[in-house]
Enzyme design. Sequence first.
Site, PDB file in Angstrom:
ATOM      1  N   LYS A  54       4.719   7.995 -10.093  1.00 58.29           N
ATOM      2  CA  LYS A  54       3.828   7.022 -10.735  1.00 58.29           C
ATOM      3  C   LYS A  54       2.583   7.728 -11.274  1.00 58.29           C
ATOM      4  O   LYS A  54       2.136   7.459 -12.399  1.00 58.29           O
ATOM      5  CB  LYS A  54       3.443   5.920  -9.733  1.00 58.29           C
ATOM      6  CG  LYS A  54       4.606   4.977  -9.452  1.00 58.29           C
ATOM      7  CD  LYS A  54       4.355   4.038  -8.282  1.00 58.29           C
ATOM      8  CE  LYS A  54       5.625   3.241  -7.981  1.00 58.29           C
ATOM      9  NZ  LYS A  54       5.559   2.461  -6.735  1.00 58.29           N
ATOM     10  N   GLN A  98       1.168   1.795  -2.091  1.00 55.28           N
ATOM     11  CA  GLN A  98       2.613   1.959  -1.934  1.00 55.28           C
ATOM     12  C   GLN A  98       3.097   1.325  -0.622  1.00 55.28           C
ATOM     13  O   GLN A  98       2.550   1.576   0.438  1.00 55.28           O
ATOM     14  CB  GLN A  98       2.963   3.460  -1.961  1.00 55.28           C
ATOM     15  CG  GLN A  98       4.443   3.771  -1.907  1.00 55.28           C
ATOM     16  CD  GLN A  98       5.198   3.300  -3.156  1.00 55.28           C
ATOM     17  OE1 GLN A  98       4.715   3.434  -4.276  1.00 55.28           O
ATOM     18  NE2 GLN A  98       6.367   2.715  -2.961  1.00 55.28           N
ATOM     19  N   ASP A 121       0.763  -4.205  -9.335  1.00 54.66           N
ATOM     20  CA  ASP A 121       2.072  -4.493  -8.733  1.00 54.66           C
ATOM     21  C   ASP A 121       2.399  -5.979  -8.834  1.00 54.66           C
ATOM     22  O   ASP A 121       3.543  -6.393  -8.675  1.00 54.66           O
ATOM     23  CB  ASP A 121       2.054  -4.092  -7.243  1.00 54.66           C
ATOM     24  CG  ASP A 121       2.943  -2.887  -6.961  1.00 54.66           C
ATOM     25  OD1 ASP A 121       3.781  -2.548  -7.821  1.00 54.66           O
ATOM     26  OD2 ASP A 121       2.802  -2.294  -5.871  1.00 54.66           O
TER      27      ASP A 121
END
Length: 292
Positions: A54, A98, A121
Amino acid sequence: MTARLLDGKKLAETLRADVKARVAAFVAERGRAPGLDVVLVGEDPASQVYTRNKEKASKEVGMNGRLHVLPADTSEAALLELVAKLDADDAVDGILVQLPLPKGTNEARILDAIDPAKDVDGFHPVNAGLLASGRDRALVPCTPRGCMKLLELAEIPLAGARAVVVGRSNIVGKPVAQLLLREHATVTVAHSRTKDLPAVCREADVLVAAVGRPEMIRGDWIKPGAVVIDVGINRVPAGEGKTKLVGDVAFEEAKERASAITPVPGGVGPMTIACLLENTLLAAIQRSRPRP
Ligand code: NDP
């Protein structure tokens, strides 16, 4: 019938190139690059790979990608402190913590602390609520966004189509169902308590599998001509001590019935990071505009 392959790898490359061009325009206009901050707690090998990818992908499109790596024994208070610091930092447009977090950390408490405007997200309850109420301003979870872009590629009319989503997680199943509903599909969400799942799946013009069970959905569960989006990523033994990735759908069987299908790997997977980059750019643009 042999299904058309919905090539997520190629589509993701196109999307990334598009984001890169739009980032360059953003930089030219605002004099700064969008910032994406990724937080990794602990040493889970898969999470290490995902977070590095990412960070790398964000830099490749011209964003300020930063990776914060914290030890597994980081306290919830220290993690909340970092999130608060990133929330307050005007140069940060996207914050991604994460998952999974180490055992004992209250994931919901951490995710809820992220500024919804920076929640790239799309897991914050505010963004889930905005999506459910059909507001444009919502930051939509990346994998579901990727599924919808693959459906666009399949060029099937979603309005009035029967869609079945197998799986009801907050990360994939529920948001995919909301997005399909937004496109006027008639949506059924199936899960582990659904009775006669094969019969439910057989009604689908569009079948989205987000279960996490290798090749659970068999070929004869697929309505002839259906479009199949396989979100599952499952690592299974491939003989001689090797492993391979398979989806939630028995691909070889399903491709003989479906009109279009995503492969695993190379289908939904590559779309997730591409959509994360798009979300970060969107967050940067939305943050620099006054709120309606
Ligand atoms: P979860 O484990 O959170 O959810 C799985 C869902 O499947 C649950 O709703 C569960 O039902 C349902 N389910 C489990 N077993 C059955 C069954 N036998 N019959 C019917 N439904 C069942 O998984 P995620 O949503 O996070 O992920 C799903 C898959 O997608 C995984 O393989 C994951 O690796 C993959 N994934 C891929 C991504 C990508 O980038 N391509 C990103 C995210 C996930 P219930 O709610 O009743 O328990």
